[in-house]
Write a protein that holds these residues in place. Structure first.
Motif, mmCIF file in Angstrom:
data_model
loop_
_atom_site.group_PDB
_atom_site.id
_atom_site.type_symbol
_atom_site.label_atom_id
_atom_site.label_comp_id
_atom_site.label_asym_id
_atom_site.label_seq_id
_atom_site.Cartn_x
_atom_site.Cartn_y
_atom_site.Cartn_z
ATOM 1 N N ASN A 149 0.819 -1.224 0.000
ATOM 2 C CA ASN A 149 0.000 0.000 0.000
ATOM 3 C C ASN A 149 0.848 1.268 0.000
ATOM 4 O O ASN A 149 0.380 2.336 0.366
ATOM 5 C CB ASN A 149 -0.937 -0.002 1.210
ATOM 6 N N THR A 150 2.105 1.127 -0.398
ATOM 7 C CA THR A 150 3.040 2.250 -0.445
ATOM 8 C C THR A 150 3.285 2.657 -1.892
ATOM 9 O O THR A 150 3.508 1.804 -2.747
ATOM 10 C CB THR A 150 4.400 1.854 0.180
ATOM 11 N N ILE A 151 3.262 3.956 -2.138
ATOM 12 C CA ILE A 151 3.695 4.485 -3.429
ATOM 13 C C ILE A 151 4.935 5.319 -3.163
ATOM 14 O O ILE A 151 4.905 6.249 -2.353
ATOM 15 C CB ILE A 151 2.613 5.365 -4.087
ATOM 16 N N GLY A 152 6.038 4.969 -3.825
ATOM 17 C CA GLY A 152 7.280 5.721 -3.712
ATOM 18 C C GLY A 152 7.516 6.505 -4.992
ATOM 19 O O GLY A 152 7.377 5.956 -6.088
ATOM 20 N N ILE A 153 7.846 7.776 -4.851
ATOM 21 C CA ILE A 153 8.089 8.641 -6.006
ATOM 22 C C ILE A 153 9.438 9.323 -5.812
ATOM 23 O O ILE A 153 9.647 10.010 -4.812
ATOM 24 C CB ILE A 153 6.987 9.712 -6.149
ATOM 25 N N LEU A 154 10.345 9.115 -6.760
ATOM 26 C CA LEU A 154 11.661 9.727 -6.681
ATOM 27 C C LEU A 154 11.804 10.768 -7.780
ATOM 28 O O LEU A 154 11.548 10.493 -8.954
ATOM 29 C CB LEU A 154 12.744 8.653 -6.803
ATOM 30 N N LEU A 155 12.183 11.971 -7.371
ATOM 31 C CA LEU A 155 12.246 13.122 -8.276
ATOM 32 C C LEU A 155 13.693 13.527 -8.554
ATOM 33 O O LEU A 155 14.625 12.821 -8.200
ATOM 34 C CB LEU A 155 11.461 14.286 -7.646
ATOM 35 N N SER A 156 13.848 14.670 -9.160
ATOM 36 C CA SER A 156 15.146 15.242 -9.519
ATOM 37 C C SER A 156 16.110 15.249 -8.334
ATOM 38 O O SER A 156 15.710 15.517 -7.205
ATOM 39 C CB SER A 156 14.916 16.680 -10.012
ATOM 40 N N GLY A 157 17.402 14.971 -8.627
ATOM 41 C CA GLY A 157 18.385 15.027 -7.566
ATOM 42 C C GLY A 157 19.774 14.674 -8.047
ATOM 43 O O GLY A 157 19.937 14.026 -9.078
ATOM 44 N N VAL A 165 9.371 7.047 -10.938
ATOM 45 C CA VAL A 165 10.559 7.892 -11.061
ATOM 46 C C VAL A 165 10.256 9.007 -12.056
ATOM 47 O O VAL A 165 9.654 8.769 -13.111
ATOM 48 C CB VAL A 165 11.773 7.061 -11.547
ATOM 49 N N GLN A 166 10.692 10.220 -11.704
ATOM 50 C CA GLN A 166 10.524 11.340 -12.627
ATOM 51 C C GLN A 166 11.335 11.084 -13.897
ATOM 52 O O GLN A 166 12.477 10.617 -13.839
ATOM 53 C CB GLN A 166 10.988 12.647 -11.975
ATOM 54 N N GLU A 167 10.721 11.374 -15.030
ATOM 55 C CA GLU A 167 11.385 11.268 -16.332
ATOM 56 C C GLU A 167 12.737 12.007 -16.264
ATOM 57 O O GLU A 167 12.759 13.217 -16.010
ATOM 58 C CB GLU A 167 10.470 11.887 -17.400
#
Length: 190
Positions: A121-129, A150-152
Motif C-alpha cells: 500500500n506504499t507508493i514511492g516517487i523519486l524526483l530530480s536530484g 521515477v521522474q522522467e
C-alpha cells in the motif's frame, strides 16, 4: 496493486522542490492519502520549506514532529537534519543517527520505513536530484509490492537520482511531473 494506497512517500534533492510543487500543486485539500516528502537540504539552512509549500498548495504542509500521527490532507515535510521513520502505529519517529548517502534526512530511510509499515500500500516517487539516495529505498518498496515511480530523467533538473533509480528498479514507472500529478489525482477518493 490490489489494495488502495495508504501512503505516498516522495523524495528529491537538487530540483526536487520545484518538481514536488509541480506534482502536488493541484491536489485538493481533502486529498485522501497522506504524503511524506523528504528533500535534501543544507543542515544549517534557515528558512521554512513549510511556508513555501503552504503558499502554493491546497494541502496543509507541516514539518514532521516526533510521534505526530499520519493523516490524509497533509504533506509531511522531513525536518532538516533528521531521518524520518514511520512506526507501526502510523506515527512518525525522528532520528539523528549517522548520515546515509551523505544526507540526513535520507530518502532511503523514509522509503524503507514506509514500506515496512504499509508494504504493497506504499507508493514511492523519486524526483530530480544529484545523488543516488532513494534508489535502494524505492527498490525496497517495489520488492514489498508497492508502486515505484521515477521522474522522467530528461525532465529532471538533475538526472542523477532518477537514472540511479531506473537502473536499480527496472520495473518502475517513468513519468513526467504532469503524469505523476494526474496519477495521484486519479487515486483520490472523491
Amino acid at each position: 496493486m490490489e489494495a488502495a494506497p495508504k501512503v505516498i512517500v516522495m523524495g528529491g534533492s537538487w530540483g526536487g522542490i520545484q518538481a514536488s510543487l509541480s506534482v502536488l500543486q493541484n491536489l485538493p485539500e481533502t486529498y485522501s492519502i497522506p504524503i511524506i516528502l523528504v528533500l535534501h537540504r543544507l543542515r544549517n539552512q534557515e528558512g521554512s520549506l513549510q511556508e513555501v509549500f503552504d503558499k502554493k498548495l491546497a494541502l496543509k504542509a507541516v514539518e514532521i514532529e516526533e510521534k505526530e500521527a499520519l493523516r490524509p490532507g497533509y504533506v509531511y515535510l522531513a525536518p532538516a537534519n533528521y531521518h524520518v521513520l514511520l512506526e507501526k502505529d502510523h506515527t512518525f519517529s525522528l532520528d539523528v543517527s549517522e548520515l546515509e548517502n551523505y544526507s540526513r534526512p535520507a530518502i532511503d530511510v523514509t522509503f524503507t520505513s514506509a514500506a515496512d509499515v504499509f508494504s504493497e500500500n506504499t507508493i514511492g516517487i523519486l524526483l530530480s536530484g544529484a545523488s543516488k539516495d532513494g534508489s535502494s529505498g524505492l527498490k525496497y518498496i517495489f520488492e514489498k509490492r508497492g508502486m515505484a515511480i521515477v521522474q522522467e530523467p530528461e525532465e529532471a533538473e538533475v538526472d542523477t537520482m532518477p537514472l540511479a533509480a531506473i537502473a536499480m528498479v527496472p520495473g518502475c514507472f517513468i513519468l513526467d511531473t504532469e503524469r505523476i500529478k494526474a496519477f495521484l489525482l486519479s487515486l483520490h477518493d472523491r
